[in-house]
Design an enzyme around this catalytic site. Structure first.
Site, mmCIF file in Angstrom:
data_model
loop_
_atom_site.group_PDB
_atom_site.id
_atom_site.type_symbol
_atom_site.label_atom_id
_atom_site.label_comp_id
_atom_site.label_asym_id
_atom_site.label_seq_id
_atom_site.Cartn_x
_atom_site.Cartn_y
_atom_site.Cartn_z
ATOM 1 N N HIS A 20 0.914 -1.121 0.164
ATOM 2 C CA HIS A 20 -0.040 -0.155 -0.088
ATOM 3 C C HIS A 20 0.978 1.163 -0.150
ATOM 4 O O HIS A 20 1.631 1.522 0.813
ATOM 5 C CB HIS A 20 -1.059 0.048 1.417
ATOM 6 C CG HIS A 20 -1.889 1.093 1.112
ATOM 7 N ND1 HIS A 20 -2.066 1.765 2.435
ATOM 8 C CD2 HIS A 20 -2.820 1.498 0.360
ATOM 9 C CE1 HIS A 20 -3.100 2.765 2.029
ATOM 10 N NE2 HIS A 20 -3.315 2.651 0.793
ATOM 11 N N TYR A 112 4.781 12.867 -22.740
ATOM 12 C CA TYR A 112 4.052 13.083 -21.422
ATOM 13 C C TYR A 112 3.282 12.019 -21.448
ATOM 14 O O TYR A 112 2.129 11.939 -20.518
ATOM 15 C CB TYR A 112 3.240 14.373 -21.284
ATOM 16 C CG TYR A 112 4.029 15.583 -21.469
ATOM 17 C CD1 TYR A 112 5.147 15.908 -20.722
ATOM 18 C CD2 TYR A 112 4.107 16.543 -22.722
ATOM 19 C CE1 TYR A 112 5.766 16.884 -20.913
ATOM 20 C CE2 TYR A 112 4.785 17.554 -22.925
ATOM 21 C CZ TYR A 112 5.646 17.933 -22.035
ATOM 22 O OH TYR A 112 6.819 19.044 -22.086
ATOM 23 N N ASN A 114 2.692 9.269 -19.307
ATOM 24 C CA ASN A 114 3.319 8.644 -18.242
ATOM 25 C C ASN A 114 2.257 8.780 -17.158
ATOM 26 O O ASN A 114 1.587 9.698 -17.090
ATOM 27 C CB ASN A 114 4.429 9.508 -17.659
ATOM 28 C CG ASN A 114 5.733 9.661 -18.603
ATOM 29 O OD1 ASN A 114 6.188 8.871 -18.873
ATOM 30 N ND2 ASN A 114 5.748 10.915 -19.054
#
Length: 123
Positions: A20, A112, A114
């Site tokens: 987590h 970009y 990503n």
């Protein structure tokens, strides 16, 4: 042998080991990988494998609490439609990669493309 889903052994292992709050970055071919951050390079030629296909495959294998994308990206990505998504400047996204468990580089040649996936829990 797995019948379906991801078959890349290291990528599967990293996703299984994620806890987590861990960050998993799926990136275009040009995103720099910070020193000390593991890189899994899936790219083998321009456009292969495509960014969105890799994101979709990873999302089938793990629980994602939220995502972070760059404001400069082009278009929306339906693959993230059910995931709360934070939009930040690209420079901030690159700073986030310093804390990543892994950066998975695709053959994507779109600027970009990503996403930072923030690992969640299944309970």
């Amino acid at each position: 042998m797995r019948p379906d889903g991801l078959w890349h052994p290291r990528l599967l292992a990293v996703l299984a080991e994620a806890a987590h709050g861990d960050l998993v970055v799926i990136a275009d071919a040009g995103l720099p990988v910070p020193p000390g951050v593991e890189s899994i390079d899936l790219l083998w030629r321009r456009g292969e494998p495509p960014f969105l296909a890799v994101v979709a495959a990873v999302l089938e294998e793990c629980v994602v609490e939220r995502a972070t994308v760059a404001a400069e990206r082009r278009g929306g990505w339906d693959v993230l439609r059910d995931i709360p998504t934070e939009i930040v400047p690209h420079d901030e996204l690159k700073r986030l990669t310093r804390r990543a468990r892994v950066v998975v580089r695709t053959g994507e040649a779109t600027a970009y493309a990503n996403v930072v996936l923030h690992a969640g829990v299944a309970f």
